[in-house]
Design a protein around this motif. Sequence first.
Motif, mmCIF file in Angstrom:
data_model
loop_
_atom_site.group_PDB
_atom_site.id
_atom_site.type_symbol
_atom_site.label_atom_id
_atom_site.label_comp_id
_atom_site.label_asym_id
_atom_site.label_seq_id
_atom_site.Cartn_x
_atom_site.Cartn_y
_atom_site.Cartn_z
ATOM 1 N N LEU A 192 0.342 -1.854 0.192
ATOM 2 C CA LEU A 192 0.014 0.013 -0.120
ATOM 3 C C LEU A 192 1.047 0.943 0.445
ATOM 4 O O LEU A 192 0.712 2.647 -0.969
ATOM 5 C CB LEU A 192 -1.144 0.466 1.147
ATOM 6 N N ASP A 193 2.090 1.077 1.036
ATOM 7 C CA ASP A 193 2.845 2.801 0.993
ATOM 8 C C ASP A 193 3.428 2.503 -0.751
ATOM 9 O O ASP A 193 3.528 3.764 -0.659
ATOM 10 C CB ASP A 193 4.045 1.929 1.567
ATOM 11 N N LEU A 194 3.841 1.482 -0.944
ATOM 12 C CA LEU A 194 4.252 1.200 -2.516
ATOM 13 C C LEU A 194 3.864 2.596 -3.547
ATOM 14 O O LEU A 194 3.779 3.040 -4.626
ATOM 15 C CB LEU A 194 5.030 0.047 -2.867
ATOM 16 N N HIS A 199 4.192 5.203 -5.575
ATOM 17 C CA HIS A 199 4.875 5.345 -6.983
ATOM 18 C C HIS A 199 3.402 6.370 -7.479
ATOM 19 O O HIS A 199 3.871 7.469 -8.739
ATOM 20 C CB HIS A 199 3.769 4.118 -7.981
ATOM 21 N N TYR A 200 2.407 6.733 -6.560
ATOM 22 C CA TYR A 200 1.268 7.827 -7.169
ATOM 23 C C TYR A 200 1.819 9.110 -6.843
ATOM 24 O O TYR A 200 2.096 9.832 -7.860
ATOM 25 C CB TYR A 200 0.283 7.685 -6.430
ATOM 26 N N THR A 225 -0.552 -0.804 -11.391
ATOM 27 C CA THR A 225 -0.409 -2.130 -11.705
ATOM 28 C C THR A 225 -0.499 -2.071 -10.441
ATOM 29 O O THR A 225 -0.993 -3.336 -9.195
ATOM 30 C CB THR A 225 1.113 -2.203 -11.874
ATOM 31 N N GLY A 226 0.551 -1.257 -8.999
ATOM 32 C CA GLY A 226 0.827 -2.315 -7.906
ATOM 33 C C GLY A 226 -0.849 -2.724 -6.860
ATOM 34 O O GLY A 226 -1.395 -3.251 -6.333
ATOM 35 N N ILE A 227 -1.910 -1.522 -7.755
ATOM 36 C CA ILE A 227 -3.542 -1.273 -6.626
ATOM 37 C C ILE A 227 -4.111 -2.999 -7.796
ATOM 38 O O ILE A 227 -4.840 -3.890 -7.036
ATOM 39 C CB ILE A 227 -3.601 -0.100 -7.220
ATOM 40 N N TYR A 275 -9.716 1.402 0.886
ATOM 41 C CA TYR A 275 -7.705 2.944 0.125
ATOM 42 C C TYR A 275 -7.696 2.434 -1.095
ATOM 43 O O TYR A 275 -7.328 3.225 -1.587
ATOM 44 C CB TYR A 275 -7.118 2.454 1.595
ATOM 45 N N ALA A 276 -7.634 0.990 -1.608
ATOM 46 C CA ALA A 276 -7.307 0.473 -2.692
ATOM 47 C C ALA A 276 -7.956 1.379 -3.359
ATOM 48 O O ALA A 276 -7.405 1.651 -4.767
ATOM 49 C CB ALA A 276 -6.695 -0.640 -2.085
#
Length: 249
Positions: A74-76, A80-81, A91-93, A108-109
Amino acid sequence: MKANFLLISVLALTLSACASKPEQPDVSSTQTAQTLYQEAKAVLDNGLYNRAIELLTAVESRYPFGPLARQIQLDLIYAHYQSGDIDKALTGIDRFIRLNPNHPELDYAYYMRGLSNLKADENALHNMLGIDRADRDLASSRQAFDDFKKLVSAFPDSKYAAEAKNRMLSIKDTLARHELLVADYYMRRGAYLAAANRGKYIVEYYRDSALIEQALEVMVESYDKLGLTKLKEDTYQVLKLNFPQNTKF
């Protein structure tokens, strides 16, 4: 001879001691996942997003299945955002949502997905200059609307729900403004039916938009150009009923 033997023995012991002496440990290798994460989080909180990405990625690689793995992901996403790498954020989301369908921070995602899709549609230069960019392709803004809608529907009590609703209203105005610009394009080219349909679309799908009055004006004018008297009069009555101060017609 005996002295030489003693010298050789001492030398051998010295070499042996040197060979067996352990190397100085790498301090970072002895740190716990929690310690490493706290260092990365401090960097993130200070707004050093690219450096935070490096540190968080390193912790994730070292402890991919640890108790902090999901929080690091989540921190990444956030890092990135903030760094402007929207593709990696999305991509992470998507990966997080797919692998953690029941995670307590799934709201949150979706919130970050909405923000990321909005940011994908932004043009920093035009925003800075105050130039209206409603005429651009708004595919990402439409996706952002769907993301926020999903958040509000699935997590009505989320602490992000109120902000998501406000974002949806703002997006509606942007989408409605886009439809008006397209309608104006059609009007100037004599494609009056297409222009009327754009106005009708705004009335039907963006009812709480501040641009409804202008949409009705487009419809009245288009129907007049087409000679569709009944549709023109009906739409005009709706316009006057809802906007009695309107003086265009």
